[in-house]
Design a protein around this motif. Sequence first.
Motif, mmCIF file in Angstrom:
data_model
loop_
_atom_site.group_PDB
_atom_site.id
_atom_site.type_symbol
_atom_site.label_atom_id
_atom_site.label_comp_id
_atom_site.label_asym_id
_atom_site.label_seq_id
_atom_site.Cartn_x
_atom_site.Cartn_y
_atom_site.Cartn_z
ATOM 1 N N GLU A 219 0.842 -1.194 0.000
ATOM 2 C CA GLU A 219 0.000 0.000 0.000
ATOM 3 C C GLU A 219 0.883 1.252 0.000
ATOM 4 O O GLU A 219 1.757 1.391 0.842
ATOM 5 N N LEU B 166 3.671 10.505 3.961
ATOM 6 C CA LEU B 166 3.449 11.172 5.233
ATOM 7 C C LEU B 166 4.310 12.420 5.317
ATOM 8 O O LEU B 166 5.537 12.325 5.465
ATOM 9 N N TYR C 26 -1.224 9.289 -5.962
ATOM 10 C CA TYR C 26 -1.329 9.170 -4.523
ATOM 11 C C TYR C 26 -0.909 10.484 -3.877
ATOM 12 O O TYR C 26 0.038 11.129 -4.351
ATOM 13 N N GLN D 277 1.951 4.829 0.825
ATOM 14 C CA GLN D 277 1.706 5.804 1.890
ATOM 15 C C GLN D 277 2.678 6.962 1.745
ATOM 16 O O GLN D 277 3.856 6.766 1.449
ATOM 17 N N SER E 242 6.386 5.180 1.225
ATOM 18 C CA SER E 242 6.498 3.728 1.361
ATOM 19 C C SER E 242 5.494 3.053 0.447
ATOM 20 O O SER E 242 4.530 3.677 -0.005
ATOM 21 N N GLY E 243 5.738 1.773 0.157
ATOM 22 C CA GLY E 243 4.797 1.001 -0.630
ATOM 23 C C GLY E 243 5.074 0.999 -2.126
ATOM 24 O O GLY E 243 4.289 0.419 -2.891
ATOM 25 N N GLY F 86 -0.360 12.668 0.020
ATOM 26 C CA GLY F 86 -0.274 12.637 1.464
ATOM 27 C C GLY F 86 -1.435 13.399 2.077
ATOM 28 O O GLY F 86 -2.304 13.913 1.356
ATOM 29 N N GLN F 87 -1.438 13.487 3.392
ATOM 30 C CA GLN F 87 -2.548 14.160 4.081
ATOM 31 C C GLN F 87 -2.328 15.670 4.181
ATOM 32 O O GLN F 87 -3.249 16.402 4.524
#
Lengths: 118, 109
Positions: free
Chosen positions: A1, A5, A107, A3, A25-26, A109-110
């Motif tokens: 998955e 961050l 993808y 990720q 990562s992932g 991040g937050q």
Amino acid sequence: EVQLLESGGGLVQPGGSLRLSCAASGFTFSNYGMSWVRQAPGKGLEWVSAISGSGGSTYHAASVRGRFTISKDISKNTLYLQMNSLRAEDTAIYYCAKEGGTANFDYWGQGTLVTVSS
Amino acid sequence: QSALTQPRSVSGSPGQSVTISCTGTSSDVGGYDYVSWYQQHPGKAPKLMIYDVSQRPSGVPDRFSGSKSGNTASLTISGLQAGDEADYYCCSYAGNPRVFGGGTKLTVL
């Protein structure tokens, strides 16, 4: 998955500096380009900077060129954004985003909030 | 590089279809088949919905579709659902920079 961050945001005075980090990562970090995209409060998305998979090529928006520097440490799977000479108009949530191969961001991040204020 | 032009807002009733336009120039939208669309709910990170003009990532419902004609790209959402209410952004490759649209707020009536 996959990720992503982000970290490193905070309050900084005009003219100050800040370094953002994005731990990935992932996926194989060296195989994909990465970008930073920001969003000022209540505003739309603005692309800031991009870096190639190897880190050998970098690109910056005109609004940050000469002040911001994007880099990546492949051994640490980490993306960085060094921000110098910060201005009030740099206040925004900064997202790191993985590029899917054709200048799309598959993808995200937050986000981390950067506030430039005295 | 100027931002791509999107309508500020669009609306539709559940079950209906809506189309969001994204107008650029021959240096971005018209010059490359690298237009992508993102959905953003309040307080959340954007999510990729369409890439390369009309391709859907796995997991994105086929109610979402994309197209392009000349310097204008479009996102069509059919069978509107309440959960589709969000902000939508287009993005185009423009040489080395990437450029986003100003965003469109979709309201499901």
